[in-house]
Scaffold this motif. Sequence first.
Motif, PDB file in Angstrom:
ATOM      1  N   ALA A   1      49.693 -53.557  99.964  1.00 57.77           N
ATOM      2  CA  ALA A   1      49.519 -55.006  99.816  1.00 57.77           C
ATOM      3  C   ALA A   1      49.825 -55.741 101.125  1.00 57.77           C
ATOM      4  CB  ALA A   1      50.410 -55.533  98.694  1.00 57.77           C
ATOM      5  N   LYS A   2      50.727 -55.211 101.913  1.00 57.63           N
ATOM      6  CA  LYS A   2      51.089 -55.848 103.191  1.00 57.63           C
ATOM      7  C   LYS A   2      49.933 -55.853 104.186  1.00 57.63           C
ATOM      8  CE  LYS A   2      55.940 -54.606 102.741  1.00 57.63           C
ATOM      9  NZ  LYS A   2      57.054 -53.813 103.269  1.00 57.63           N
TER      10      LYS A   2
ATOM     11  N   PRO B   1      64.376 -50.086  84.855  1.00 60.44           N
ATOM     12  CA  PRO B   1      63.928 -49.577  86.157  1.00 60.44           C
ATOM     13  C   PRO B   1      64.147 -48.067  86.306  1.00 60.44           C
ATOM     14  CG  PRO B   1      65.122 -51.626  86.446  1.00 60.44           C
ATOM     15  CD  PRO B   1      65.263 -51.243  84.997  1.00 60.44           C
ATOM     16  N   GLU B   2      65.213 -47.571  85.707  1.00 60.32           N
ATOM     17  CA  GLU B   2      65.495 -46.135  85.786  1.00 60.32           C
ATOM     18  C   GLU B   2      64.409 -45.302  85.108  1.00 60.32           C
ATOM     19  OE1 GLU B   2      67.782 -48.363  84.334  1.00 60.32           O
ATOM     20  OE2 GLU B   2      68.756 -48.681  86.268  1.00 60.32           O
ATOM     21  N   LYS B   3      63.683 -45.936  84.168  1.00 60.45           N
ATOM     22  CA  LYS B   3      62.605 -45.251  83.456  1.00 60.45           C
ATOM     23  C   LYS B   3      61.235 -45.679  83.959  1.00 60.45           C
ATOM     24  CE  LYS B   3      65.345 -44.508  79.323  1.00 60.45           C
ATOM     25  NZ  LYS B   3      65.502 -44.824  77.905  1.00 60.45           N
ATOM     26  N   GLY B   4      61.194 -46.309  85.146  1.00 61.36           N
ATOM     27  CA  GLY B   4      59.919 -46.645  85.773  1.00 61.36           C
ATOM     28  C   GLY B   4      59.448 -48.073  85.581  1.00 61.36           C
ATOM     29  N   GLY B   5      60.192 -48.872  84.829  1.00 58.63           N
ATOM     30  CA  GLY B   5      59.785 -50.253  84.579  1.00 58.63           C
ATOM     31  C   GLY B   5      60.240 -51.184  85.682  1.00 58.63           C
ATOM     32  N   ARG B   6      59.300 -51.607  86.493  1.00 59.29           N
ATOM     33  CA  ARG B   6      59.613 -52.483  87.615  1.00 59.29           C
ATOM     34  C   ARG B   6      58.918 -53.818  87.409  1.00 59.29           C
ATOM     35  NH1 ARG B   6      58.764 -50.438  93.784  1.00 59.29           N
ATOM     36  NH2 ARG B   6      60.040 -52.052  94.690  1.00 59.29           N
ATOM     37  N   ASN B   7      59.610 -54.919  87.610  1.00 63.86           N
ATOM     38  CA  ASN B   7      59.011 -56.239  87.503  1.00 63.86           C
ATOM     39  C   ASN B   7      58.087 -56.414  88.708  1.00 63.86           C
ATOM     40  OD1 ASN B   7      58.482 -59.034  87.795  1.00 63.86           O
ATOM     41  ND2 ASN B   7      60.280 -59.518  86.562  1.00 63.86           N
ATOM     42  N   ILE B   8      56.794 -56.369  88.459  1.00 68.44           N
ATOM     43  CA  ILE B   8      55.791 -56.353  89.527  1.00 68.44           C
ATOM     44  C   ILE B   8      55.810 -57.636  90.337  1.00 68.44           C
ATOM     45  CG2 ILE B   8      53.320 -56.179  90.020  1.00 68.44           C
ATOM     46  CD1 ILE B   8      53.219 -54.612  87.251  1.00 68.44           C
ATOM     47  N   SER B   9      55.748 -58.774  89.670  1.00 72.62           N
ATOM     48  CA  SER B   9      55.688 -60.038  90.409  1.00 72.62           C
ATOM     49  C   SER B   9      56.963 -60.268  91.214  1.00 72.62           C
ATOM     50  CB  SER B   9      55.398 -61.219  89.478  1.00 72.62           C
ATOM     51  OG  SER B   9      56.347 -61.289  88.445  1.00 72.62           O
ATOM     52  N   ALA B  10      58.115 -59.915  90.663  1.00 77.24           N
ATOM     53  CA  ALA B  10      59.371 -60.079  91.402  1.00 77.24           C
ATOM     54  C   ALA B  10      59.389 -59.163  92.628  1.00 77.24           C
ATOM     55  CB  ALA B  10      60.561 -59.795  90.499  1.00 77.24           C
ATOM     56  N   ALA B  11      58.949 -57.922  92.454  1.00 77.76           N
ATOM     57  CA  ALA B  11      58.926 -56.987  93.586  1.00 77.76           C
ATOM     58  C   ALA B  11      57.981 -57.474  94.682  1.00 77.76           C
ATOM     59  CB  ALA B  11      58.520 -55.591  93.108  1.00 77.76           C
ATOM     60  N   LEU B  12      56.822 -57.985  94.292  1.00 74.07           N
ATOM     61  CA  LEU B  12      55.878 -58.508  95.289  1.00 74.07           C
ATOM     62  C   LEU B  12      56.454 -59.716  96.009  1.00 74.07           C
ATOM     63  CD1 LEU B  12      52.564 -58.152  93.281  1.00 74.07           C
ATOM     64  CD2 LEU B  12      53.156 -56.921  95.369  1.00 74.07           C
ATOM     65  N   ARG B  13      57.109 -60.617  95.252  1.00 76.39           N
ATOM     66  CA  ARG B  13      57.711 -61.794  95.893  1.00 76.39           C
ATOM     67  C   ARG B  13      58.731 -61.384  96.941  1.00 76.39           C
ATOM     68  NH1 ARG B  13      57.404 -64.060  90.821  1.00 76.39           N
ATOM     69  NH2 ARG B  13      59.485 -63.399  90.240  1.00 76.39           N
ATOM     70  N   VAL B  14      59.602 -60.445  96.581  1.00 78.51           N
ATOM     71  CA  VAL B  14      60.668 -60.043  97.492  1.00 78.51           C
ATOM     72  C   VAL B  14      60.099 -59.237  98.665  1.00 78.51           C
ATOM     73  CG1 VAL B  14      62.745 -58.637  97.706  1.00 78.51           C
ATOM     74  CG2 VAL B  14      62.460 -60.152  95.740  1.00 78.51           C
ATOM     75  N   GLU B  15      59.300 -58.217  98.384  1.00 74.33           N
ATOM     76  CA  GLU B  15      58.798 -57.327  99.435  1.00 74.33           C
ATOM     77  C   GLU B  15      57.812 -58.001 100.384  1.00 74.33           C
ATOM     78  OE1 GLU B  15      59.730 -54.156 100.173  1.00 74.33           O
ATOM     79  OE2 GLU B  15      61.268 -54.359  98.617  1.00 74.33           O
TER      80      GLU B  15
ATOM     81  N   ALA C   1      61.377 -68.999  95.165  1.00 71.98           N
ATOM     82  CA  ALA C   1      60.982 -67.968  94.210  1.00 71.98           C
ATOM     83  C   ALA C   1      61.604 -66.597  94.432  1.00 71.98           C
ATOM     84  CB  ALA C   1      59.457 -67.839  94.229  1.00 71.98           C
ATOM     85  N   THR C   2      62.665 -66.500  95.232  1.00 75.14           N
ATOM     86  CA  THR C   2      63.248 -65.168  95.423  1.00 75.14           C
ATOM     87  C   THR C   2      64.713 -65.101  95.005  1.00 75.14           C
ATOM     88  OG1 THR C   2      63.780 -65.670  97.730  1.00 75.14           O
ATOM     89  CG2 THR C   2      61.708 -64.503  97.302  1.00 75.14           C
ATOM     90  N   GLU C   3      65.304 -66.212  94.672  1.00 82.05           N
ATOM     91  CA  GLU C   3      66.698 -66.213  94.237  1.00 82.05           C
ATOM     92  C   GLU C   3      66.802 -66.927  92.909  1.00 82.05           C
ATOM     93  OE1 GLU C   3      68.985 -67.965  97.350  1.00 82.05           O
ATOM     94  OE2 GLU C   3      68.564 -66.347  98.746  1.00 82.05           O
ATOM     95  N   GLY C   4      67.998 -66.990  92.373  1.00 84.02           N
ATOM     96  CA  GLY C   4      68.219 -67.757  91.158  1.00 84.02           C
ATOM     97  C   GLY C   4      67.541 -67.171  89.946  1.00 84.02           C
TER      98      GLY C   4
END
Length: 145
Positions: free
Chosen positions: A61-62, A80-94, A124-127
């Motif tokens: 994506a970068k 997350p340990e079982k593969g569930g990652r919040n996609i939009s949050a990860a994209l916002r942060v990364e 959109a990255t804190e709070g």
Amino acid sequence: MRILVLPGDGIGPEIVAESVKVLEAAGKLFHLSLTIDHEEVGFESLRKYGTTLRSDILEKAKTYDGLILGPQSHSDYPSPEKGGRNISAALRVELDLYANIRPARSRPLLSNGKPMDLVIMREATEGFYPERRAVQRLSDAARIV
């Protein structure tokens, strides 16, 4: 212009497909040179790869000029340990997408005062966003008890 398409879950694939059609039509109309690539995220990715968002997609994506991300069912994802990652949050942060920018204009038919243009900028990255996953885990734990 290179666009990465991530359809998401639920109605995501359906509405993203229509969004891509609009983008392609605009590309033809305005003579844009578009390259549109698709990747799987969400439950489809979890079934195939064991995670809702693979790290290589974040890196990929970068390198794109834009991204279309469909709705996700992140509150239904496993931990997350079982593969569930919040996609939009990860994209916002990364991708360092630190603000939601929402422009708005008043319309004469809908306004009884002076015309006004407004731009709302929301961090959109804190709070609230990162804390939402912690609240979801607490909610999940309460259901188990």
